[in-house]
Design an enzyme around this catalytic site. Structure first.
Site, PDB file in Angstrom:
ATOM      1  N   TYR A  26      -1.763 -10.365  -8.653  1.00  0.00           N
ATOM      2  CA  TYR A  26      -1.581  -9.462  -6.883  1.00  0.00           C
ATOM      3  C   TYR A  26      -1.953  -8.407  -6.934  1.00  0.00           C
ATOM      4  CZ  TYR A  26       1.389  -7.489  -3.895  1.00  0.00           C
ATOM      5  OH  TYR A  26       1.951  -5.957  -2.729  1.00  0.00           O
ATOM      6  N   SER A 108       5.544   3.219  -0.681  1.00  0.00           N
ATOM      7  CA  SER A 108       4.834   1.773  -0.070  1.00  0.00           C
ATOM      8  C   SER A 108       5.794   1.365   0.633  1.00  0.00           C
ATOM      9  CB  SER A 108       4.318   0.726  -0.650  1.00  0.00           C
ATOM     10  OG  SER A 108       4.710  -0.589  -0.253  1.00  0.00           O
ATOM     11  N   TYR A 130       5.500  -0.470   7.116  1.00  0.00           N
ATOM     12  CA  TYR A 130       5.333  -1.319   8.702  1.00  0.00           C
ATOM     13  C   TYR A 130       6.609  -1.622   9.833  1.00  0.00           C
ATOM     14  CZ  TYR A 130       3.010  -3.001   4.062  1.00  0.00           C
ATOM     15  OH  TYR A 130       1.880  -3.387   3.501  1.00  0.00           O
ATOM     16  N   THR A 156       1.101   1.648   8.541  1.00  0.00           N
ATOM     17  CA  THR A 156       0.170   0.628   8.515  1.00  0.00           C
ATOM     18  C   THR A 156      -0.165  -0.222   9.975  1.00  0.00           C
ATOM     19  OG1 THR A 156       0.241   0.526   6.061  1.00  0.00           O
ATOM     20  CG2 THR A 156      -0.879  -1.575   7.524  1.00  0.00           C
ATOM     21  N   ARG A 165      -4.814 -14.500   0.471  1.00  0.00           N
ATOM     22  CA  ARG A 165      -5.111 -13.902  -0.621  1.00  0.00           C
ATOM     23  C   ARG A 165      -5.480 -15.416  -2.282  1.00  0.00           C
ATOM     24  NH1 ARG A 165      -1.453  -8.828  -0.232  1.00  0.00           N
ATOM     25  NH2 ARG A 165      -2.331  -7.866   2.063  1.00  0.00           N
ATOM     26  N   LYS A 232      -2.705   3.776  10.066  1.00  0.00           N
ATOM     27  CA  LYS A 232      -3.795   3.485   8.530  1.00  0.00           C
ATOM     28  C   LYS A 232      -4.134   2.166   8.746  1.00  0.00           C
ATOM     29  CE  LYS A 232      -2.900   2.857   3.301  1.00  0.00           C
ATOM     30  NZ  LYS A 232      -3.422   0.867   3.581  1.00  0.00           N
ATOM     31  N   SER A 254      -9.010   2.609   5.762  1.00  0.00           N
ATOM     32  CA  SER A 254      -8.720   2.373   5.561  1.00  0.00           C
ATOM     33  C   SER A 254      -9.346   0.212   5.488  1.00  0.00           C
ATOM     34  CB  SER A 254      -7.208   1.852   5.425  1.00  0.00           C
ATOM     35  OG  SER A 254      -6.517   1.058   4.123  1.00  0.00           O
ATOM     36  N   HIS A 256      -6.766  -1.623   3.763  1.00  0.00           N
ATOM     37  CA  HIS A 256      -6.064  -2.407   3.054  1.00  0.00           C
ATOM     38  C   HIS A 256      -6.684  -2.497   1.407  1.00  0.00           C
ATOM     39  CE1 HIS A 256      -1.819  -3.593   3.778  1.00  0.00           C
ATOM     40  NE2 HIS A 256      -2.471  -3.622   3.162  1.00  0.00           N
ATOM     41  N   GLY A 288     -10.127   3.161  -0.496  1.00  0.00           N
ATOM     42  CA  GLY A 288     -10.436   1.725  -0.984  1.00  0.00           C
ATOM     43  C   GLY A 288     -11.843   1.906  -1.681  1.00  0.00           C
ATOM     44  N   GLY A 289     -12.061   1.513  -2.986  1.00  0.00           N
ATOM     45  CA  GLY A 289     -13.181   1.399  -4.142  1.00  0.00           C
ATOM     46  C   GLY A 289     -13.596   2.824  -4.413  1.00  0.00           C
ATOM     47  N   GLY A 310      -5.651   4.065  -4.934  1.00  0.00           N
ATOM     48  CA  GLY A 310      -4.728   2.896  -5.111  1.00  0.00           C
ATOM     49  C   GLY A 310      -4.668   1.866  -7.079  1.00  0.00           C
ATOM     50  N   ARG A 311      -5.420   1.097  -6.833  1.00  0.00           N
ATOM     51  CA  ARG A 311      -5.160   0.318  -7.902  1.00  0.00           C
ATOM     52  C   ARG A 311      -5.899   0.959  -8.806  1.00  0.00           C
ATOM     53  NH1 ARG A 311      -8.172  -3.178  -4.074  1.00  0.00           N
ATOM     54  NH2 ARG A 311      -7.036  -5.557  -4.043  1.00  0.00           N
TER      55      ARG A 311
END
Length: 364
Positions: A26, A108, A130, A156, A165, A232, A254, A256, A288-289, A310-311
């Protein structure tokens, strides 16, 4: 003796060995063939730094402001859902780490910890939002965030439906039964169960999130909120101009995390286009990235006010909870400090477009 962690990638390698498959896939998956997911990182490699020398960089400051609020560094924490799948303390640990390092955390809507519980402390906090089909549920989120001291809403705008996904479909992703989307416990919207031959989250989004999302919803959010509203998910100059016309207070460039529409551009590739369209009228941020201090430097040079991770936060959280996130933030901040020093910049305001070059860049 365990080898020391020396890059943000090392935190990810730890998570690959320790997270269960449902949570790992996920967190790390992107949409469809994950082309955009990979490009988000690769695109930074196509931007090169033009250093200036003989500048006296004995003292370097990373401090800046976002929406008028002081933060110690332009490296902030992006909204990532369901953080208690990564560590039992989840969003609470992340918020404490952000406060310890005087940076901004965006919570979030799909947090596994309540808005009010994460609000404890003095750090800068925004709420990611959201728009639900149930408009009153959306209104309550905004009001709860405001009442709890959050200082902005990040709406968002790229998720009328969930991106396809594949790992989540194969795993029939579901939120573990001991966890909930904590902000919706009293509204019957807190569970994400397994779906037949599908991602449970995709089924949740299809049933709960408003697919009619349009610019009138932005105006509605602004009418409810007493705090700044950002959008966003902007990737084009056209939408950036519409966002300014709509009166938003900021844009987060972004895609996402490569999780919605595959083969859209990497965020660093469209950042300058968006910044030129905005022309300084509102602040622009990027996620992102971002994995290195040099990535942050490049984003600032191309017009971002700050970047959001993020990650890497999830991987650091899994590694060692609050202390892991602090360690990760310290690492990338020191990388940024070194990049600024070697490029001849003593403050983030010294970083300009002249500090980067993009060979063979197409004309905008």
């Amino acid at each position: 003796m365990a080898k020391p962690l020396v890059s943000l990638d090392d935190f990810e390698q730890h998570a690959l060995r320790n997270l269960d498959r449902n949570a790992l896939d996920y967190y790390r998956s992107g949409a469809q063939d994950m082309i955009t997911l990979r490009e988000n990182q690769r695109a930074f490699d196509r931007v090169f730094i033009r250093p200036r020398v003989l500048r006296d960089v004995s003292t370097v400051s990373l401090s800046t402001t976002i929406l008028g609020q002081h933060i110690a560094s332009p490296i902030c924490i992006a909204p990532t859902a369901m953080q208690r799948m990564a560590h039992p303390d989840g969003e609470l640990a992340t918020a404490r780490a952000a406060e310890r390092r005087s940076t901004c955390m965006v919570l979030s809507s799909w947090s596994t910890t309540r808005i009010e519980d994460v609000a404890v402390g003095s750090g800068v906090k925004w709420l990611q939002l959201y728009v639900y089909k149930d408009r009153e549920a959306t209104r309550r989120l905004i009001e709860r965030a405001q009442d709890s001291g959050y200082t902005a809403i990040a709406l968002t705008v790229d998720t009328p439906f969930l991106g396809r996904r594949l790992p989540d479909i194969r795993n029939r992703f579901r939120l573990p039964p001991h966890l909930t989307m904590a902000n919706f416990v009293d509204q019957g919207k807190a569970q994400v169960g397994a779906a037949d031959n599908a991602s449970g989250l995709a089924a949740y989004v299809a049933s709960q999130i408003d697919p009619t999302l349009n610019w009138s919803h932005v105006q509605w959010v602004k009418s409810v909120a007493r705090i700044p509203v950002l959008v966003k998910g902007i990737l084009t100059a056209e939408d950036a101009r519409l966002a300014v016309d709509a009166g938003v207070d900021g844009i987060i460039v972004s895609n996402h995390g490569g999780r919605q529409l595959d083969t859209v551009p990497a965020t660093i590739d469209v950042l300058e286009e968006v910044c030129r369209a905005v022309d300084g009228r509102i602040e622009v941020y990027l996620d992102g990235g971002v994995r290195r201090g040099t990535d942050v430097f490049k984003a600032l040079a191309l017009g971002a006010r700050a970047v959001f991770l993020g990650r890497p936060v999830l991987w650091a959280l899994n590694y060692n909870g609050e202390d892991g996130v602090v360690e990760m933030l310290d690492m990338i901040n020191e990388e940024l400090r070194l990049a600024m020093s070697l490029a001849g910049c003593v403050s983030v305001t010294d970083i300009t477009r002249s500090h980067v070059t993009i060979p063979n860049q197409p004309r905008l």
